[in-house]
Design a protein around this motif. Sequence first.
Motif, PDB file in Angstrom:
ATOM      1  N   LEU A   1       0.748  -0.927   0.147  1.00  0.00           N
ATOM      2  CA  LEU A   1       0.098   0.010  -0.092  1.00  0.00           C
ATOM      3  C   LEU A   1       1.007   1.299   0.102  1.00  0.00           C
ATOM      4  O   LEU A   1       1.797   1.459   0.813  1.00  0.00           O
ATOM      5  CB  LEU A   1      -0.970  -0.008   1.258  1.00  0.00           C
ATOM      6  CG  LEU A   1      -2.197  -1.038   1.379  1.00  0.00           C
ATOM      7  CD1 LEU A   1      -3.013  -0.439   0.051  1.00  0.00           C
ATOM      8  CD2 LEU A   1      -1.791  -2.442   1.336  1.00  0.00           C
TER       9      LEU A   1
ATOM     10  N   LEU B   1      -4.182   4.606   2.222  1.00  0.00           N
ATOM     11  CA  LEU B   1      -5.136   4.005   3.034  1.00  0.00           C
ATOM     12  C   LEU B   1      -6.668   5.139   3.086  1.00  0.00           C
ATOM     13  O   LEU B   1      -7.449   4.654   3.622  1.00  0.00           O
ATOM     14  CB  LEU B   1      -4.769   3.618   4.310  1.00  0.00           C
ATOM     15  CG  LEU B   1      -3.701   2.593   4.506  1.00  0.00           C
ATOM     16  CD1 LEU B   1      -3.285   2.326   5.828  1.00  0.00           C
ATOM     17  CD2 LEU B   1      -4.151   1.237   3.922  1.00  0.00           C
TER      18      LEU B   1
ATOM     19  N   LEU C   1       2.603  -2.710   4.818  1.00  0.00           N
ATOM     20  CA  LEU C   1       1.883  -1.563   5.341  1.00  0.00           C
ATOM     21  C   LEU C   1       3.019  -0.601   5.914  1.00  0.00           C
ATOM     22  O   LEU C   1       2.712   0.270   6.775  1.00  0.00           O
ATOM     23  CB  LEU C   1       0.922  -1.880   6.760  1.00  0.00           C
ATOM     24  CG  LEU C   1      -0.204  -2.710   6.185  1.00  0.00           C
ATOM     25  CD1 LEU C   1      -0.886  -3.076   7.545  1.00  0.00           C
ATOM     26  CD2 LEU C   1      -1.115  -1.940   5.475  1.00  0.00           C
TER      27      LEU C   1
ATOM     28  N   THR D   1       2.536   3.622   5.155  1.00  0.00           N
ATOM     29  CA  THR D   1       1.271   4.088   5.431  1.00  0.00           C
ATOM     30  C   THR D   1       1.191   5.013   6.638  1.00  0.00           C
ATOM     31  O   THR D   1       0.438   4.827   7.492  1.00  0.00           O
ATOM     32  CB  THR D   1       0.277   2.987   5.527  1.00  0.00           C
ATOM     33  OG1 THR D   1       0.612   2.187   6.754  1.00  0.00           O
ATOM     34  CG2 THR D   1       0.115   1.978   4.334  1.00  0.00           C
TER      35      THR D   1
ATOM     36  N   GLY E   1      -5.989   7.275   7.094  1.00  0.00           N
ATOM     37  CA  GLY E   1      -7.119   6.605   6.139  1.00  0.00           C
ATOM     38  C   GLY E   1      -8.378   6.593   6.641  1.00  0.00           C
ATOM     39  O   GLY E   1      -8.780   7.379   7.586  1.00  0.00           O
TER      40      GLY E   1
ATOM     41  N   VAL F   1     -11.501   1.466   3.803  1.00  0.00           N
ATOM     42  CA  VAL F   1     -10.429   0.815   3.226  1.00  0.00           C
ATOM     43  C   VAL F   1      -9.827  -0.022   3.786  1.00  0.00           C
ATOM     44  O   VAL F   1      -9.401  -1.250   3.436  1.00  0.00           O
ATOM     45  CB  VAL F   1      -9.247   2.041   2.902  1.00  0.00           C
ATOM     46  CG1 VAL F   1      -7.897   1.494   2.453  1.00  0.00           C
ATOM     47  CG2 VAL F   1      -9.784   3.084   1.574  1.00  0.00           C
ATOM     48  N   ALA F   2      -9.651   0.104   5.148  1.00  0.00           N
ATOM     49  CA  ALA F   2      -9.138  -0.730   6.238  1.00  0.00           C
ATOM     50  C   ALA F   2      -9.795  -2.121   6.074  1.00  0.00           C
ATOM     51  O   ALA F   2      -9.455  -3.301   5.937  1.00  0.00           O
ATOM     52  CB  ALA F   2      -9.194  -0.392   7.614  1.00  0.00           C
TER      53      ALA F   2
ATOM     54  N   THR G   1       4.022   3.051   9.543  1.00  0.00           N
ATOM     55  CA  THR G   1       2.884   2.469   9.552  1.00  0.00           C
ATOM     56  C   THR G   1       2.067   3.242  10.664  1.00  0.00           C
ATOM     57  O   THR G   1       2.439   3.161  11.862  1.00  0.00           O
ATOM     58  CB  THR G   1       2.686   0.677  10.198  1.00  0.00           C
ATOM     59  OG1 THR G   1       3.722   0.135   9.265  1.00  0.00           O
ATOM     60  CG2 THR G   1       1.118   0.362  10.114  1.00  0.00           C
TER      61      THR G   1
ATOM     62  N   GLY H   1      -3.184   2.399   9.510  1.00  0.00           N
ATOM     63  CA  GLY H   1      -2.368   1.539   9.302  1.00  0.00           C
ATOM     64  C   GLY H   1      -1.862   0.481  10.330  1.00  0.00           C
ATOM     65  O   GLY H   1      -2.016  -0.555  10.408  1.00  0.00           O
TER      66      GLY H   1
ATOM     67  N   ILE I   1      -4.999  -1.559  11.118  1.00  0.00           N
ATOM     68  CA  ILE I   1      -5.079  -2.814  10.352  1.00  0.00           C
ATOM     69  C   ILE I   1      -4.068  -3.912  10.601  1.00  0.00           C
ATOM     70  O   ILE I   1      -4.342  -4.871  10.885  1.00  0.00           O
ATOM     71  CB  ILE I   1      -4.816  -2.296   8.707  1.00  0.00           C
ATOM     72  CG1 ILE I   1      -5.747  -1.519   8.279  1.00  0.00           C
ATOM     73  CG2 ILE I   1      -4.644  -3.734   7.841  1.00  0.00           C
ATOM     74  CD1 ILE I   1      -5.494  -0.929   6.826  1.00  0.00           C
TER      75      ILE I   1
END
Length: 399
Positions: free
Chosen positions: A219, A223, A249, A252, A256, A260-261, A316, A320, A323
């Motif tokens: 990614l 995100l 990740l 990221t 985000g 998306v997650a 991250t 991120g 996730i």
Amino acid sequence: MKKVFIVFLVLCSFSSIAQTKYQKDFDYLWSMFDGFYAYFDQKQTNWDEVKKIYQKEVENVSDDSQFIRLIENITYELYDPHTGINRNLKSSFRLIPTSTDAWVKIKDGKYYIADIRSGFEIEETGLKVGDELLRINNRKIEDLVEEVLPKSFKNPKDNVKEFFANLWFAGKHNEERVILVLENGKEKQYRLNKPAASKKENGTLSSRIIKENIGYIKLNNSLGNNEVIKAFPKKVDEFRDTKAIIVDLRDTPSGGNAEVAKSIMGKFISETIPYQKHEKVSLEREFGIKRSWIELLTPLKNPYKKPVIVLAGRWTGSVGEAIAQGFDNIKSATVVGTEMAKLLGAIECDRLPNTKINLCFPVEKLFHANGTPREKFIPEIHTKTSEETYKKAIQIINE
């Protein structure tokens, strides 16, 4: 004489209006954080003292640029990279972690390069993990940090100093970065791009089949881009015949959204599972009643049931991190990486009514489904650097 007096009255009137505008927004800002900021219990910050200190300064503010600088200094009292405004000056610090290409840590009172950002040009400079950071732009790092430490409390802990050391490493918008380090007993100087420059990868995500039939999906700090909602599941379907998938990740840092997650995690589950726990701190602060809830993660069509390895690291951030933490609840997943960006909670934004400056800050605490605060989550397979993270993932799959 009469004309001069009229001009004087007009100027005084403008000055009074300006001061009133900035005073009102200062009061609004302080009260907004006082009521809704979710992490005072984790901070050394004395928020009442912040009001006293900066009230003296707001009285001398005469334009928006001065007020922007004042707000920056107020938010730095919280040493929270998940708190910020939507305007900056040329002399403002860049954002962390988004605009950093190395991560600085303190050990035994000294500052060290703890990690270097994967996929960024800094990898080609020769700067190494473990180098002791001595100077930035010919000034001692200790002096730079001391210059910008919060005013509302004394004896800052190392995590406070690390925040400001990383601000200085990210640099200011209008300054170059010349870094002096101690490497194997010798001083070495590096000149870095401003801002941190990546070896650009196009698109919301990058993907390929790597050796031993492993699918790899990275990614690209995307995100918050809803194109991922369709692109990611489609790419997983294309990799259906691989023996494992790596979800990267490590780049990221800029947050985000939940849709998306869930489009990412939902491709690796066959039943609804817990995702994360939320806690609304302001309600308990006002009414003495805690409100918390568990958010659920639901499966998407045609889930991938083979092993998935998730790579996480210092870059991250926010969603991120959520996730990576969410994948920890998925049986087929293994999370590999260093500590993450530790961006606190879920943010909301509000606009100051007079200057129209937008502020964003965490209003909800977030937790792993098992109760671990998100900022304290450590990947199951804990590594020391971004480079080690990738190598470890390949090793796990091949074993």
